[in-house]
Design an enzyme around this catalytic site. Structure first.
Site, mmCIF file in Angstrom:
data_model
loop_
_atom_site.group_PDB
_atom_site.id
_atom_site.type_symbol
_atom_site.label_atom_id
_atom_site.label_comp_id
_atom_site.label_asym_id
_atom_site.label_seq_id
_atom_site.Cartn_x
_atom_site.Cartn_y
_atom_site.Cartn_z
ATOM 1 N N HIS A 1 72.901 23.132 8.458
ATOM 2 C CA HIS A 1 72.869 23.077 9.926
ATOM 3 C C HIS A 1 73.534 21.775 10.388
ATOM 4 O O HIS A 1 73.334 20.717 9.776
ATOM 5 C CB HIS A 1 71.431 23.047 10.437
ATOM 6 C CG HIS A 1 70.672 24.336 10.277
ATOM 7 N ND1 HIS A 1 71.203 25.500 9.757
ATOM 8 C CD2 HIS A 1 69.378 24.633 10.591
ATOM 9 C CE1 HIS A 1 70.281 26.446 9.763
ATOM 10 N NE2 HIS A 1 69.163 25.945 10.249
ATOM 11 N N GLN B 1 73.774 26.327 13.682
ATOM 12 C CA GLN B 1 72.842 26.663 12.599
ATOM 13 C C GLN B 1 73.381 27.786 11.721
ATOM 14 O O GLN B 1 73.838 28.824 12.203
ATOM 15 C CB GLN B 1 71.480 27.062 13.192
ATOM 16 C CG GLN B 1 70.825 25.916 13.948
ATOM 17 C CD GLN B 1 69.455 26.249 14.523
ATOM 18 O OE1 GLN B 1 69.161 25.843 15.649
ATOM 19 N NE2 GLN B 1 68.615 26.943 13.791
ATOM 20 N N GLY C 1 69.366 30.196 7.642
ATOM 21 C CA GLY C 1 68.153 29.890 8.410
ATOM 22 C C GLY C 1 67.459 31.137 8.914
ATOM 23 O O GLY C 1 66.300 31.095 9.307
ATOM 24 N N ARG D 1 73.688 30.018 16.522
ATOM 25 C CA ARG D 1 73.944 30.491 15.158
ATOM 26 C C ARG D 1 75.452 30.531 14.945
ATOM 27 O O ARG D 1 76.188 31.033 15.806
ATOM 28 C CB ARG D 1 73.346 31.894 14.991
ATOM 29 C CG ARG D 1 73.299 32.398 13.582
ATOM 30 C CD ARG D 1 72.274 31.711 12.712
ATOM 31 N NE ARG D 1 70.906 32.061 13.043
ATOM 32 C CZ ARG D 1 69.848 31.360 12.615
ATOM 33 N NH1 ARG D 1 69.998 30.297 11.864
ATOM 34 N NH2 ARG D 1 68.627 31.718 12.952
ATOM 35 N N GLY E 1 62.395 34.900 -1.489
ATOM 36 C CA GLY E 1 63.215 34.640 -0.305
ATOM 37 C C GLY E 1 64.081 33.403 -0.465
ATOM 38 O O GLY E 1 64.025 32.693 -1.480
ATOM 39 N N CYS F 1 63.574 23.832 10.581
ATOM 40 C CA CYS F 1 64.669 23.147 9.875
ATOM 41 C C CYS F 1 65.493 22.238 10.794
ATOM 42 O O CYS F 1 65.855 21.114 10.433
ATOM 43 C CB CYS F 1 65.569 24.171 9.199
ATOM 44 S SG CYS F 1 65.822 25.669 10.147
HETATM 45 N N1 LIG Z 1 65.652 29.613 5.963
HETATM 46 C C1 LIG Z 1 65.371 28.448 6.539
HETATM 47 O O1 LIG Z 1 66.235 27.553 6.729
HETATM 48 C C2 LIG Z 1 63.982 28.171 6.967
HETATM 49 C C3 LIG Z 1 63.645 26.876 7.251
HETATM 50 C C4 LIG Z 1 62.364 26.598 7.647
HETATM 51 C C5 LIG Z 1 61.462 27.630 7.755
HETATM 52 N N2 LIG Z 1 61.812 28.906 7.478
HETATM 53 C C6 LIG Z 1 60.792 29.963 7.597
HETATM 54 O O2 LIG Z 1 60.407 30.413 6.310
HETATM 55 C C7 LIG Z 1 60.106 31.798 6.352
HETATM 56 C C8 LIG Z 1 60.910 32.538 5.308
HETATM 57 O O3 LIG Z 1 62.279 32.296 5.492
HETATM 58 P P1 LIG Z 1 63.354 32.782 4.409
HETATM 59 O O4 LIG Z 1 64.646 32.296 4.929
HETATM 60 O O5 LIG Z 1 62.949 32.423 3.035
HETATM 61 O O6 LIG Z 1 63.260 34.401 4.578
HETATM 62 P P2 LIG Z 1 63.697 35.535 3.555
HETATM 63 O O7 LIG Z 1 64.841 35.104 2.718
HETATM 64 O O8 LIG Z 1 63.851 36.764 4.388
HETATM 65 O O9 LIG Z 1 62.425 35.719 2.580
HETATM 66 C C9 LIG Z 1 61.181 36.186 3.053
HETATM 67 C C10 LIG Z 1 60.159 36.075 1.937
HETATM 68 O O10 LIG Z 1 58.879 36.467 2.455
HETATM 69 C C11 LIG Z 1 58.341 37.497 1.622
HETATM 70 N N3 LIG Z 1 57.499 38.422 2.384
HETATM 71 C C12 LIG Z 1 57.863 39.199 3.422
HETATM 72 N N4 LIG Z 1 56.816 39.959 3.824
HETATM 73 C C13 LIG Z 1 55.780 39.653 2.978
HETATM 74 C C14 LIG Z 1 54.438 40.119 2.860
HETATM 75 N N5 LIG Z 1 53.945 41.051 3.670
HETATM 76 N N6 LIG Z 1 53.665 39.589 1.875
HETATM 77 C C15 LIG Z 1 54.162 38.650 1.048
HETATM 78 N N7 LIG Z 1 55.431 38.161 1.117
HETATM 79 C C16 LIG Z 1 56.221 38.676 2.073
HETATM 80 C C17 LIG Z 1 59.563 38.195 1.067
HETATM 81 O O11 LIG Z 1 59.169 38.942 -0.083
HETATM 82 P P3 LIG Z 1 59.909 40.339 -0.473
HETATM 83 O O12 LIG Z 1 61.155 39.954 -1.212
HETATM 84 O O13 LIG Z 1 58.900 40.989 -1.343
HETATM 85 O O14 LIG Z 1 60.171 41.080 0.803
HETATM 86 C C18 LIG Z 1 60.447 37.011 0.750
HETATM 87 O O15 LIG Z 1 60.020 36.404 -0.443
HETATM 88 C C19 LIG Z 1 60.353 32.245 7.796
HETATM 89 O O16 LIG Z 1 59.124 32.204 8.499
HETATM 90 C C20 LIG Z 1 61.300 31.185 8.312
HETATM 91 O O17 LIG Z 1 61.212 31.035 9.708
HETATM 92 C C21 LIG Z 1 63.049 29.199 7.066
#
Ligand SMILES: NC(=O)c1ccc[n+]([C@@H]2O[C@H](COP(=O)([O-])OP(=O)(O)OC[C@H]3O[C@@H](n4cnc5c(N)ncnc54)[C@H](OP(=O)(O)O)[C@@H]3O)[C@@H](O)[C@H]2O)c1
Length: 357
Positions: free
Chosen positions: A243, A158, A162, A236, A12, A131
């Site tokens: 952000h 944002q 995110g 957003r 991700g 974030c």
């Molecule tokens: N983006 C930000 O700025 C930010 C900041 C702080 C916190 N967060 C939090 O971090 C989390 C991820 O955000 P992201 O932006 O990285 O999302 P993302 O790009 O959609 O990536 C999601 C990740 O989670 C994995 N995943 C999904 N379902 C899973 C499962 N059942 N078992 C194991 N892995 C699984 C996905 O793997 P696959 O590729 O195999 O589906 C992928 O590696 C969210 O909870 C978000 O709120 C994000």
């Protein structure tokens, strides 16, 4: 012997940035494991300039022998796997919102409340804040120390990163659709994001605010001071990474803009760029890829006795997620886990973990 690290959600946005950050900062890891959902098994992800990791399934993974887990697989997945990993002896640093407000789980921003890390022993879990909260409290902490903050009114701008990879693709595809006159169909965000802004992040709460807005208030109080009143409007915007926040702060005591600017210049993790001229402020596109929390547009708010306005910008995937989590891991190994894997920790001791690189 270095530490054994697992990155959960490694495919991700946040997970890939965690791998980059671990490599860039020479985290003392002997072994790094990349985990994601079963549909990604066998995929390859980069670790630093030269290494490639093959993704394994989180479901089937045995955490025995893993020291630290850096995780970002979404809240529902963290709710289930984090206790399993902690039970196996790992310490989980989790980026999702699931654990943040649990009273016995520390919520940590190293520049603000590094002492809270000690609380990891209760559950084996440390939460990384939202974030938008992280970049705001890094900027507020030095000002709170000087004049005690009473109230914060914040509006966020944002970026789509995110909301994960899919939201970034949605902005790209909608932008292209508009140019070629194709119809637009929002899928991951609630309305059209290309050439638009959306005042809705996360679900609605009973009082009409969104959960993202609620998170900024309750997380700020947990990290910085339970007496600070915070009201937020989270929006957003069609930006890929970074952000921005317009932050209005009301203090108990007088705090002039020059003193505030000087304190922010000294603060760890903060870079002040504040000239009242055409290029004298930072925008998200300029902050993307950087570690700093940038503060610009520092000015008095004459509508209250002791008020300031700030413009705060940071890369949400770095300080807003991956960097903050890796900084926590650095303090953990330096101050708490030295006994586990001896020698490698000394290298980190000489490195100021809160410095901007
Ligand atoms: N983006 C930000 O700025 C930010 C900041 C702080 C916190 N967060 C939090 O971090 C989390 C991820 O955000 P992201 O932006 O990285 O999302 P993302 O790009 O959609 O990536 C999601 C990740 O989670 C994995 N995943 C999904 N379902 C899973 C499962 N059942 N078992 C194991 N892995 C699984 C996905 O793997 P696959 O590729 O195999 O589906 C992928 O590696 C969210 O909870 C978000 O709120 C994000």
């Amino acid at each position: 012997m270095g530490f054994k690290v697992a990155v959960v959600g490694a495919t991700g946005n946040v997970g890939r940035e965690i791998l980059t950050t671990l490599a860039e900062r020479n985290f003392p890891a002997d072994d790094v494991v990349a985990l994601a959902s079963s549909q990604s098994v066998g995929r390859e992800v980069s670790f630093g300039e030269d290494d490639i990791l093959t993704v394994q399934a989180l479901d089937a993974f045995d955490f025995k022998g893993i020291d630290i887990v850096l995780s970002s697989p979404g809240s529902k997945v963290s709710a289930v796997f984090a206790p399993r990993a902690a039970k196996a002896g790992a310490i989980v640093i989790d980026n999702t919102s699931h654990w943040r407000m649990e009273p016995d789980v520390p919520l940590v921003v190293p520049e603000v409340n590094p002492q809270a890390i000690a609380g990891y022993q209760k559950r084996g879990i440390i939460a990384n804040p939202n974030c938008s909260t992280i970049q705001m409290v890094v900027a507020l902490k030095p000002l709170h120390d000087l004049a005690r903050i009473k109230r914060v009114v914040v509006s966020t701008y944002q970026s789509v990163s995110g909301a994960g990879r899919d939201a970034m693709d949605e902005l790209f595809n909608q932008t292209r659709s508009i140019y070629v006159n194709d119809p637009i169909k929002p899928e991951h965000l609630t309305k059209q994001i290309a050439f638009n802004v959306i005042p809705h992040i996360d679900v609605f709460m009973d009082d009409g605010s969104t959960k993202e807005e609620w998170k900024m208030a309750v997380e700020t109080r947990k990290i910085l001071d339970p007496d600070i009143a915070v009201t937020a409007t989270c929006v957003r915007v069609p930006v890929f990474i970074g952000h921005a926040e317009a932050v209005n702060v009301e203090f108990e005591r007088p705090l002039g803009e020059d003193r505030a600017r000087a304190a922010l210049r000294e603060a760890p993790g903060v870079v002040v760029l504040d000239h009242r001229a055409d290029e004298g402020y930072v925008t998200p596109a300029e902050a993307a890829g950087d570690d700093a929390v940038y503060v610009s547009r520092i000015r008095r708010d004459p509508s209250v006795p002791h008020g300031l306005n700030l413009w705060v910008v940071s890369d949400n995937l770095r300080k807003g997620a991956a960097l903050n989590a890796v900084q926590i891991a650095e303090i953990l190994v330096t101050d708490y886990l030295g006994g586990r894997r001896g020698g490698k920790v000394e290298a980190l001791r000489r490195k100021p973990v809160t410095a901007v690189n």
